[in-house]
Scaffold this active site. Structure first.
Site, mmCIF file in Angstrom:
data_model
loop_
_atom_site.group_PDB
_atom_site.id
_atom_site.type_symbol
_atom_site.label_atom_id
_atom_site.label_comp_id
_atom_site.label_asym_id
_atom_site.label_seq_id
_atom_site.Cartn_x
_atom_site.Cartn_y
_atom_site.Cartn_z
ATOM 1 N N ASN A 58 41.598 37.691 5.385
ATOM 2 C CA ASN A 58 40.492 38.233 4.603
ATOM 3 C C ASN A 58 40.520 37.592 3.224
ATOM 4 O OD1 ASN A 58 38.352 40.490 4.385
ATOM 5 N ND2 ASN A 58 39.490 40.535 2.480
ATOM 6 N N ARG A 110 0.813 -1.219 0.000
ATOM 7 C CA ARG A 110 0.000 0.000 0.000
ATOM 8 C C ARG A 110 0.850 1.275 0.000
ATOM 9 N NH1 ARG A 110 -3.495 -2.265 4.952
ATOM 10 N NH2 ARG A 110 -1.610 -3.535 5.115
ATOM 11 N N THR A 137 1.012 -12.515 9.146
ATOM 12 C CA THR A 137 1.774 -12.227 10.369
ATOM 13 C C THR A 137 2.011 -13.482 11.220
ATOM 14 O OG1 THR A 137 -0.355 -11.477 11.263
ATOM 15 C CG2 THR A 137 1.189 -9.782 10.572
HETATM 16 C C1 UD1 Z 1 -2.061 -5.989 11.355
HETATM 17 C C2 UD1 Z 1 -3.057 -6.854 12.127
HETATM 18 C C3 UD1 Z 1 -4.227 -5.974 12.556
HETATM 19 C C4 UD1 Z 1 -3.708 -4.817 13.409
HETATM 20 C C5 UD1 Z 1 -2.644 -4.039 12.651
HETATM 21 C C6 UD1 Z 1 -1.997 -3.054 13.590
HETATM 22 C C7 UD1 Z 1 -2.854 -9.063 11.156
HETATM 23 C C8 UD1 Z 1 -3.457 -10.071 10.261
HETATM 24 N N1 UD1 Z 1 -3.515 -7.914 11.283
HETATM 25 O O1 UD1 Z 1 -2.707 -5.551 10.187
HETATM 26 O O2 UD1 Z 1 -5.134 -6.732 13.335
HETATM 27 O O3 UD1 Z 1 -4.779 -3.962 13.751
HETATM 28 O O4 UD1 Z 1 -1.614 -4.920 12.161
HETATM 29 O O5 UD1 Z 1 -1.070 -2.238 12.918
HETATM 30 O O6 UD1 Z 1 -1.839 -9.317 11.756
HETATM 31 N N2 UD1 Z 1 4.459 -8.977 8.001
HETATM 32 C C9 UD1 Z 1 5.370 -9.968 7.784
HETATM 33 N N3 UD1 Z 1 5.022 -11.029 6.985
HETATM 34 C C10 UD1 Z 1 3.807 -11.123 6.417
HETATM 35 C C11 UD1 Z 1 2.863 -10.105 6.641
HETATM 36 C C12 UD1 Z 1 3.220 -9.042 7.453
HETATM 37 O O7 UD1 Z 1 6.492 -9.923 8.291
HETATM 38 O O8 UD1 Z 1 3.575 -12.125 5.718
HETATM 39 C C13 UD1 Z 1 4.849 -7.833 8.837
HETATM 40 C C14 UD1 Z 1 4.839 -6.527 8.051
HETATM 41 O O9 UD1 Z 1 6.115 -6.293 7.490
HETATM 42 C C15 UD1 Z 1 4.444 -5.510 9.091
HETATM 43 C C16 UD1 Z 1 3.639 -6.295 10.113
HETATM 44 O O10 UD1 Z 1 3.921 -7.668 9.885
HETATM 45 O O11 UD1 Z 1 5.575 -4.952 9.715
HETATM 46 C C17 UD1 Z 1 2.136 -6.026 9.991
HETATM 47 O O12 UD1 Z 1 1.706 -6.400 8.707
HETATM 48 P P1 UD1 Z 1 0.627 -5.574 7.895
HETATM 49 O O13 UD1 Z 1 0.403 -6.233 6.596
HETATM 50 O O14 UD1 Z 1 0.976 -4.155 7.889
HETATM 51 O O15 UD1 Z 1 -0.663 -5.816 8.802
HETATM 52 P P2 UD1 Z 1 -1.954 -4.895 8.934
HETATM 53 O O16 UD1 Z 1 -2.826 -5.104 7.759
HETATM 54 O O17 UD1 Z 1 -1.565 -3.525 9.260
HETATM 55 CA CA CA Z 2 0.369 -2.454 9.256
#
Ligand code: UD1
Ligand code: CA
Length: 470
Positions: free
Chosen positions: A378, A15, A80
């Site tokens: 200077n 995003r 995550t």
């Molecule tokens: C996530 C949470 C959401 C929470 C929000 C808070 C999940 C599914 N959702 O959503 O409930 O409210 O964070 O900010 O966890 N990452 C990895 N590997 C992956 C996917 C993500 O390492 O496969 C890392 C990303 O680099 C990032 C973090 O995990 O630093 C969060 O991932 P992101 O995709 O931003 O989750 P959100 O949609 O924000």
């Molecule tokens: Ca996030």
């Protein structure tokens, strides 16, 4: 009980629409991931791990200054929960509390993490979720409670209309009990069309098993702001800017317009320094006390003494300014510029890898490169050090109390001894001994009547005004 920390930072950050890994976007001079790592430092964790994947080597390189950091790879970004599983080998055989941080939630404060761990351990919980009550919950996982207790977390895209109205959100930061958590994460079923393993679904798993799950609410919801888009990054930058400026003002710095004052995390500013609008203090800059930094100044990785004045629109990078120096307007001090005590650098002067001794002046339109200039010198208007011969750079050495007439070129390597004098318009190619006068220009020619309009006609060639050093 020992603490451990894992930071999730493997995601693509789609995003952001940026080629740069999300966690390496800069916030007040530091990558997002460094903010997160710093927040964890005061916990004194036994082990700190980082899950990397998307552009992993770039992220690893940005953290090279933290040699104790352990890395785990998540080659396919499957959510995550899946990311956390990749870190299992880093914590093999370890007990205690694992704090899970998000690489894109940079404003989290150490005190909040301490409270999270305290509540988690005090309650003997299997999982404690950091939550926040926010006005605009869009995009976050929602905290669904039953009888007041956390029942499950629903992601935005899977939430019902009524769940979307819930204002309590998942901060993406958790305390978990090692080592049982990895087996529990393995039980999380893939969610949605993307088949991702959502770490927040661990709440449901633990609830089904009757394991205790707790929540801790942050006092300041800004702490758990996640950065998923450029707009969210800009909002977080504004918050950090305000916080930094408030810290400086609390320490006696006068900031004329905090909304347009940009001070990086590692910058220090002394009391009674006045910062005018549109000033950027970046990198490892240190500014002393009682300085005046006028509008439109940018100072990067530089050391500024006390009582220094920097007038409007100067760019200062990698330079050192001693007490009482005065610079600008419109000066460019580049790396290795060392401006002595009470020395003056004026408009349209560029200085690189050169020192200007105590009380010396270069007030107008000059380029000084690879030059060591003594005290009380200077440097006349339009003086240029010709330091480059097309292949290599050469040094210029100028003693104390030297007077360099305007429009002089100093062809390096060249040395001017103490108290030497250079006539205006000279092209100095040979050394000038101490106390000597050098005039290195062709003699003026005056051709009477050359114009042919009579002896008294105006504009009879250049007039021969007495100049400096004649
Ligand atoms: C996530 C949470 C959401 C929470 C929000 C808070 C999940 C599914 N959702 O959503 O409930 O409210 O964070 O900010 O966890 N990452 C990895 N590997 C992956 C996917 C993500 O390492 O496969 C890392 C990303 O680099 C990032 C973090 O995990 O630093 C969060 O991932 P992101 O995709 O931003 O989750 P959100 O949609 O924000
Ligand atoms: Ca996030």
């Amino acid at each position: 009980m020992p603490n451990h920390v894992i930071i999730l930072a493997a995601g693509r950050g789609t995003r952001m629409r940026s080629a740069r890994p999300k966690v390496l976007h800069r916030l007040a001079g530091l990558p997002l991931i460094e903010h997160v790592a710093r927040a964890a430092d005061p916990l004194r964790p036994e082990r700190v791990g980082l899950v990397i994947g998307h552009r992993a080597e770039q992220v690893r390189a940005a953290l090279a200054h933290r040699p104790s950091l352990a890395f785990a790879r998540q080659d396919e970004q499957r959510g995550t929960g899946h990311a956390l599983l990749q870190a299992e080998p880093l914590f093999a055989g370890r007990a205690g509390t694992l704090v899970v941080l998000s690489g894109d939630v940079p404003l989290i404060r150490p005190g909040t993490l301490e409270r999270l761990v305290g509540t988690h351990e005090g309650a003997g919980a299997a999982l404690t979720v950091l939550t926040a009550a926010v006005a605009r919950p869009y995009g976050y996982g929602r905290i669904v409670r039953a009888d007041g207790r956390l029942a499950r977390i629903v992601e935005e895209r899977h939430a019902s209309a009524s769940q979307r109205r819930l204002k309590e959100i998942n901060g993406g930061i958790y305390a978990l009990d090692l080592p049982a958590l990895f087996d529990a994460v393995r039980e999380i079923p893939p969610a949605g069309a993307s088949n991702e393993i959502y770490l927040p679904d661990l709440v449901r798993i633990y609830r089904q098993r009757g394991r205790p799950v707790e929540t801790v609410e942050v006092a300041d919801p800004d702490e758990v702001r996640g950065i998923n888009s450029q707009t969210e990054l800009a909002e977080v930058k504004r918050i950090v800017r305000q916080t930094r400026n408030e810290e400086l003002m609390a320490a006696g710095v006068t900031i004329e317009d905090p909304a347009t004052t940009y001070v990086d995390m590692d910058v220090t500013v002394g009391p009674d320094t006045v910062i005018h609008p549109g000033v950027f203090l970046q990198g490892r800059t240190r500014v002393g006390a009682r300085c005046e930094l006028h509008a439109g100044v940018r100072i990067v990785d530089s050391t500024i003494g006390d009582d220094v004045t920097v007038r409007n629109h100067c760019v200062i990078q990698g330079a050192t300014l001693a007490d009482g120096a005065q610079v600008g307007p419109f000066a460019h001090l580049r790396s290795g510029a060392v401006i002595g005590e009470a020395a003056k650098v004026g408009n349209f002067v560029e200085i690189k890898k050169s020192s200007l001794g105590r009380g010396s002046k270069a007030n107008h339109l000059s380029y000084l490169g690879d030059a060591a200039i003594g005290e009380g010198v200077n440097v006349g208007a339009g003086t240029i050090t010709c330091n480059y011969d097309g292949k290599r750079k050469h040094p210029t050495t100028v003693g104390d109390r030297v007077f360099i007439g305007s429009g002089t070129q100093l062809v390096a390597p060249v040395t001017l001894g103490d108290d030497a004098y250079v006539g205006a318009g000279s092209c100095v190619t040979d050394d000038v001994p101490a106390g000597a006068l050098a005039v290195a220009r062709s003699r003026q020619v005056v051709k009477d009547g050359w114009n042919g309009r009579g002896e008294d006609a105006p504009g009879d060639g250049p007039d021969a005004r007495p100049g400096q050093g004649r």
